[in-house]
Every structure is written in structure tokens, then in C-alpha cells.
Write a protein that holds these residues in place. Sequence first.
Motif, short mmCIF file in Angstrom:
data_model
loop_
_atom_site.label_atom_id
_atom_site.label_comp_id
_atom_site.label_asym_id
_atom_site.label_seq_id
_atom_site.Cartn_x
_atom_site.Cartn_y
_atom_site.Cartn_z
N MET A 44 29.41 11.44 45.74
CA MET A 44 29.09 11.38 44.34
C MET A 44 29.53 10.02 43.79
O MET A 44 30.59 9.53 44.13
CB MET A 44 29.79 12.51 43.60
CG MET A 44 29.53 12.48 42.12
SD MET A 44 30.22 13.88 41.22
CE MET A 44 29.13 15.17 41.75
N LYS A 45 28.72 9.46 42.92
CA LYS A 45 29.06 8.19 42.28
C LYS A 45 29.65 8.46 40.90
O LYS A 45 29.25 9.41 40.23
CB LYS A 45 27.82 7.31 42.15
CG LYS A 45 27.28 6.88 43.50
CD LYS A 45 26.10 5.97 43.33
CE LYS A 45 25.60 5.55 44.70
NZ LYS A 45 24.51 4.61 44.61
N TYR A 46 30.58 7.60 40.51
CA TYR A 46 31.26 7.76 39.23
C TYR A 46 31.15 6.50 38.40
O TYR A 46 31.01 5.40 38.92
CB TYR A 46 32.76 8.06 39.44
CG TYR A 46 33.01 9.38 40.10
CD1 TYR A 46 33.07 10.54 39.34
CD2 TYR A 46 33.19 9.47 41.47
CE1 TYR A 46 33.32 11.77 39.93
CE2 TYR A 46 33.43 10.70 42.06
CZ TYR A 46 33.49 11.83 41.29
OH TYR A 46 33.73 13.04 41.89
N GLU A 47 31.26 6.67 37.09
CA GLU A 47 31.48 5.54 36.20
C GLU A 47 32.90 5.69 35.67
O GLU A 47 33.44 6.80 35.62
CB GLU A 47 30.45 5.50 35.07
CG GLU A 47 30.46 6.70 34.14
CD GLU A 47 29.46 6.54 33.02
OE1 GLU A 47 29.31 5.44 32.48
OE2 GLU A 47 28.81 7.55 32.69
N TYR A 48 33.51 4.56 35.31
CA TYR A 48 34.91 4.56 34.92
C TYR A 48 35.09 3.93 33.56
O TYR A 48 34.31 3.08 33.14
CB TYR A 48 35.75 3.79 35.96
CG TYR A 48 35.82 4.50 37.28
CD1 TYR A 48 36.85 5.38 37.55
CD2 TYR A 48 34.84 4.31 38.25
CE1 TYR A 48 36.90 6.05 38.77
CE2 TYR A 48 34.88 4.97 39.46
CZ TYR A 48 35.93 5.84 39.70
OH TYR A 48 35.98 6.50 40.90
N ARG A 49 36.15 4.36 32.88
CA ARG A 49 36.57 3.78 31.61
C ARG A 49 38.07 3.55 31.71
O ARG A 49 38.81 4.42 32.15
CB ARG A 49 36.24 4.73 30.47
CG ARG A 49 36.74 4.25 29.12
CD ARG A 49 36.37 5.20 28.02
NE ARG A 49 34.94 5.07 27.75
CZ ARG A 49 34.29 5.82 26.88
NH1 ARG A 49 34.92 6.76 26.21
NH2 ARG A 49 33.00 5.64 26.69
N VAL A 50 38.53 2.38 31.27
CA VAL A 50 39.95 2.04 31.29
C VAL A 50 40.42 1.83 29.85
O VAL A 50 39.81 1.10 29.09
CB VAL A 50 40.21 0.76 32.11
CG1 VAL A 50 41.69 0.40 32.10
CG2 VAL A 50 39.70 0.93 33.54
N ILE A 51 41.51 2.51 29.51
CA ILE A 51 42.10 2.40 28.18
C ILE A 51 43.55 1.99 28.36
O ILE A 51 44.26 2.54 29.20
CB ILE A 51 42.05 3.77 27.46
CG1 ILE A 51 40.65 4.29 27.50
CG2 ILE A 51 42.71 3.68 26.11
CD1 ILE A 51 40.01 4.68 26.27
N ASP A 52 44.00 1.01 27.59
CA ASP A 52 45.40 0.59 27.69
C ASP A 52 46.18 1.16 26.51
O ASP A 52 45.67 1.30 25.41
CB ASP A 52 45.53 -0.93 27.75
CG ASP A 52 45.01 -1.63 26.50
OD1 ASP A 52 44.10 -1.10 25.85
OD2 ASP A 52 45.54 -2.70 26.19
N ARG A 53 47.43 1.52 26.80
CA ARG A 53 48.33 2.07 25.79
C ARG A 53 49.70 1.45 25.96
O ARG A 53 50.24 1.42 27.07
CB ARG A 53 48.45 3.60 25.93
CG ARG A 53 47.21 4.33 25.49
CD ARG A 53 47.09 4.23 23.98
NE ARG A 53 45.91 4.89 23.49
CZ ARG A 53 44.81 4.26 23.10
NH1 ARG A 53 44.73 2.96 23.17
NH2 ARG A 53 43.80 4.92 22.62
#
Length: 72
Positions: free
Chosen positions: A1-10
Amino acid sequence: MKYEYRVIDRKAKGMLGDRMRPESLAKLLNEHASQGWELDRIIDNEGYASMSIGKNVFYLIFRRPAVALDGQ
């Protein structure tokens, strides 16, 4: 399965330190979950000085199944 990613910094501390409080994190996780994102991992910048010099920052990596343009 292929995924898309999101990165959030805190930031963990400082002026915006409340962004790492349990209530704030739960709200962030639930907002992303409602859009189909799941938390994949959390990375801190310890040992990665070039990423955020002098800041204690955490990166939340979310993923969800990628939607293929050709329907696959």
C-alpha cells in the motif's frame, strides 16, 4: 500500500509550550483523524542540531493511504 505523509512540528517548551499539553495533542490528533490521517511516529530534534538550533521541537508524522489518480 502507498501512503501520503504530513509532518507537523510542535515546540515542547517556550512561548508556545502549551502546544504539547495532552489536551492540545488530543485535539490535534482528533482533527487529523477526522481527515483520515493516523499518527505514524513522533521524532524529536535531539541530535539534529541543523533542524532547529536551540529549540526543543517534536515532529509528528501522520500518514494515510494515498489515492491513486488512475483508480488503483
